[in-house]
Scaffold this motif. Structure first.
Motif, mmCIF file in Angstrom:
data_model
loop_
_atom_site.group_PDB
_atom_site.id
_atom_site.type_symbol
_atom_site.label_atom_id
_atom_site.label_comp_id
_atom_site.label_asym_id
_atom_site.label_seq_id
_atom_site.Cartn_x
_atom_site.Cartn_y
_atom_site.Cartn_z
ATOM 1 N N LEU A 79 0.828 -1.207 0.000
ATOM 2 C CA LEU A 79 0.000 0.000 0.000
ATOM 3 C C LEU A 79 0.865 1.260 0.000
ATOM 4 O O LEU A 79 0.589 2.213 -0.731
ATOM 5 N N LYS A 136 -9.305 5.947 -0.440
ATOM 6 C CA LYS A 136 -9.650 4.623 0.071
ATOM 7 C C LYS A 136 -8.399 3.837 0.442
ATOM 8 O O LYS A 136 -8.311 3.230 1.515
ATOM 9 N N LEU A 137 -7.388 3.876 -0.446
ATOM 10 C CA LEU A 137 -6.123 3.183 -0.171
ATOM 11 C C LEU A 137 -5.424 3.800 1.046
ATOM 12 O O LEU A 137 -4.849 3.087 1.874
ATOM 13 N N ARG A 164 -6.771 5.395 3.650
ATOM 14 C CA ARG A 164 -7.459 5.027 4.890
ATOM 15 C C ARG A 164 -7.143 3.591 5.287
ATOM 16 O O ARG A 164 -6.958 3.280 6.469
ATOM 17 N N GLU A 165 -7.065 2.718 4.279
ATOM 18 C CA GLU A 165 -6.734 1.323 4.554
ATOM 19 C C GLU A 165 -5.345 1.208 5.184
ATOM 20 O O GLU A 165 -5.130 0.465 6.155
ATOM 21 N N LEU A 166 -4.394 1.957 4.651
ATOM 22 C CA LEU A 166 -3.043 1.927 5.208
ATOM 23 C C LEU A 166 -3.036 2.492 6.629
ATOM 24 O O LEU A 166 -2.367 1.949 7.526
ATOM 25 N N GLN A 167 -3.766 3.578 6.854
ATOM 26 C CA GLN A 167 -3.832 4.164 8.204
ATOM 27 C C GLN A 167 -4.359 3.145 9.225
ATOM 28 O O GLN A 167 -3.832 3.030 10.340
ATOM 29 N N GLU A 168 -5.390 2.397 8.834
ATOM 30 C CA GLU A 168 -5.984 1.413 9.743
ATOM 31 C C GLU A 168 -4.993 0.295 10.048
ATOM 32 O O GLU A 168 -4.859 -0.137 11.205
ATOM 33 N N LEU A 169 -4.279 -0.159 9.025
ATOM 34 C CA LEU A 169 -3.298 -1.224 9.232
ATOM 35 C C LEU A 169 -2.140 -0.754 10.103
ATOM 36 O O LEU A 169 -1.647 -1.498 10.962
#
Length: 674
Positions: free
Chosen positions: A4, A30-31, A33-38
């Motif tokens: 990501l 979207k990408l 936010r996904e990285l932030q969550e991980l």
């Protein structure tokens, strides 16, 4: 997470550097936010070049100082075709060539920055500052998406310092001001001010909300890679590393090629997405650049060709006078506010009484106001057909508006002066103190103009020596001065006590004595006592032996240092603890122990700054250069020495560390004093 981060960095590069977005904004978000969550779930695996580092961090207390490995020099300016032709002629003569090849590029109206990469990873950013020392703005620079956090490719240098400009595009500037208006906040005057203000935010989260850009155009330290042999190839290499480089550049030959580039850019200037105030020419060959070298604080191989100053019409509401630190009385036009050269101008200089008469400027006149870059606005001329019937002529006052002392004008001078001196005139006292603490003089950080205004107005400080008698109680009694700020000022004053003889002489504010003359005096006399003796009227002829000192300057130095109050000031400053390494006996420049020797300083020395080392070398008659060539006698290398060390080793030039330099100075000074 790694995939990501890589994908997001690829999309950032495409969008912010190549201006060719590869995915819609919604998909990017979207990408992201996904990285932030991980990353929130697995903080131990966050990569140092993760794009999430660009969102900013909590405020920092202050910017720390960064010493540039290689000084960030300014450029000499040219304004006419003749200036450019002379630049080309000097370059050809210096190279012994019939023609010279140049790299031509834009002169951005932004903020100069140095970026440091180690093993390809971005580690530090610093402002230009005074050229030798800048401010650490690493956290804010991380928020600029155009700047890679990791360089592209496998073969990256172990150390690379990239010089370039942070700026704000016109469209982004308009959006920022619209947001400021909607929030009821003050708007920025121009894109340059907006960029500089954004970069100097203590809270990098604010910086991250403003769209800043970057273009690379120069180089500082380089280790672990070969230097490209031309400036144009350097910029091509930067592009390959993933650094943004402006496409508006060319390689040209001779003055005709330079002027052709200048006129072509001038015709397209208004259509460019960013502000520029001229173009820059550099001799293209790096070897030729090294041969041409430097003069004072600027390279001989480069020239900034400025566009004509911007002008506007406005009306003179009044003409008042200002009192400078040497007592100079300067007429100043108070104007109906007008926007010119990127700022709103309300005052403009009229220089002196003769200039007012020559231009026939009167109160009530409609006038042409000119401003170029950071130059003080000036009144160029009045518009005769718009002069009102009640326009009034300017009358130079007979007494100083600040202290009431008589205003006098010597027969051989164009400038009238307040006769009160700093002992009676608070304006001269304030100006002298501001000069004393300025960066080029004693460099007392935190002691700004407003604080000096208070100290003088309240009678706390009358001379520079009084600054060293300040304490916590006196400072905390001032407006907007908390204990922490007061302690910072006291710490800065204590630090300023260790200086150089040249800086001390310059700090005194002797009329006609600039940095260059102060250095020449320090080098020639070697001690303040020798200079004080030479300045007495009986032996003042000794001053004429000093390079850069003619009869006018000698009289000014003699008058200042023969004055008992000024001599007492010097004594009080020394008693307060101001100290420097003195250079021993005075002698003619040609007979000084290091006369004819050229030194280059690189890296960080263990116990002294490079400015201090340079002052010691110059005090012994040596010359300090910014570049290594066959004419270099010694290279003094500290830790983190860069490409200059490699160049010295390649040319077989003698290398010194700090201890060896001090031993050499002790040896030559000891021999000279026998």
């Amino acid at each position: 997470m790694k995939w990501l981060a890589s994908e997001l960095n690829r999309h950032i590069f495409a969008y912010h550097v190549q201006d060719a977005p590869t995915i819609p904004d919604a998909e990017y978000d979207k990408l992201f936010r996904e990285l932030q969550e991980l990353e929130a779930a697995h903080p131990e695996a966050v990569s140092v070049d993760s794009p999430t580092y660009r969102v900013g961090a909590a405020p920092i207390p202050e910017f720390r100082q960064v010493t540039h490995t290689v000084p960030m020099l300014s450029l000499n300016n040219g304004f006419s075709d003749e200036d450019v032709e002379n630049f080309d002629r000097r370059a050809r003569e210096g190279l012994g060539a019939v023609q010279a090849e140049y790299a031509a590029e834009l002169k951005f109206d932004g903020l100069a920055i140095s970026l440091r990469f180690e093993d390809g990873l971005f580690v530090q950013a610093a402002t230009r500052g005074d050229g030798a020392t800048g401010e650490d703005v690493t956290a804010n620079i991380r928020t600029i998406r155009a700047i890679p956090l990791r360089l592209h490719g496998d073969k990256v240098p172990s150390v690379l310092e990239v010089r370039g400009e942070v700026l704000m595009y016109k469209a982004d500037f308009a959006k920022l001001n619209a947001r400021q208006r909607d929030a009821g906040q003050k708007e920025f005057a121009n894109p340059r001010n907006a960029a500089a203000g954004s970069l100097r935010q203590l809270d990098s989260r604010i910086t991250s909300q403003r769209t800043l850009r970057f273009f690379a155009y120069g180089i500082g330290a380089l280790e672990g890679a070969a230097m490209p042999d031309s400036h144009s190839k350097l910029l091509d290499w930067y592009q390959a590393l993933g650094l943004p480089v402006c496409a508006e550049r060319a390689v040209v030959t001779g003055a005709e090629g330079l002027l052709g580039f200048y006129r072509g850019v001038g015709a397209r200037r208004n259509a460019l997405p960013y502000e520029i105030d001229g173009v820059v020419y550099k001799v293209n060959s790096v070897e030729d650049q090294q041969q041409l070298g430097f003069v004072s604080r600027a390279p001989r191989f480069a020239l900034a060709h400025k566009f004509p100053a911007e002008e506007a019409l406005t009306q003179v509401q009044d003409i008042e006078v200002q009192v400078g630190r040497t007592g100079a009385i300067t007429p100043v036009a108070r104007l109906v506010p007008v926007f010119v050269g990127g700022v709103t101008v309300t005052n403009a200089t009229l220089h002196n009484e003769d200039e007012v008469r020559r231009k026939d400027i009167r109160i009530g006149d409609t006038v042409i106001v000119r401003r170029a870059g950071d130059v003080i606005p000036e009144v160029v001329a009045h518009v005769p057909e718009r002069r009102p019937l009640d326009a009034r002529e300017f009358v130079m006052p007979a007494a100083c508006p600040v202290c009431g002392s008589p205003i006098v004008r010597p027969e051989d001078e164009a400038v009238a002066r307040c006769s009160g001196g700093w002992t009676h005139c608070s304006a001269q006292r304030k100006g002298g103190l501001m000069h004393f603490v300025s960066r080029r003089a004693l460099d007392v950080e935190g002691l700004g103009d407003q604080l000096i205004e208070q100290l003088v107005d309240k009678g706390v400080v009358k001379t520079a020596a009084d600054l060293y008698r300040l304490d916590m109680d006196k400072l905390c009694a001032l407006e907007r001065m908390a204990a922490k700020s007061a302690q910072n000022v006291l710490d800065a004053l204590e630090k300023s006590k260790q200086t150089t003889l040249a800086r001390f002489i310059y700090s005194l504010g002797i009329r006609h004595v600039g940095e260059s003359t102060a250095k020449a005096l320090a080098q020639h006399f070697g001690s303040i006592d020798a200079l004080l003796h030479a300045a007495t009227w009986e032996s003042g002829i000794q001053l004429l032996d000093v390079p850069d000192v003619g009869p006018v300057v000698a009289r000014s130095i003699g008058a200042f240092l023969s004055d008992e109050e000024n001599r007492e000031l010097v004594a009080q400053l020394r008693a307060a603890g101001l100290a420097w390494k003195e250079g021993g006996h005075a002698m003619a420049a040609g007979t000084m122990p290091l006369s004819g020797k050229t030194f280059v300083l690189t890296g960080t020395l263990p116990t002294m700054s490079r400015d201090e080392a340079a002052a010691m070398i110059e005090a012994a008659g040596g010359k300090v250069s910014g570049s290594v060539s066959k004419k270099t006698s010694y290279v003094v290398a500290g830790s983190d020495a860069g490409s200059k060390l490699a160049k010295a080793q390649e040319l077989g030039i003698a290398l010194l560390d700090e201890a060896a330099l001090l031993a050499l100075l002790d040896e030559v000074n000891g021999a000279a004093n026998q």
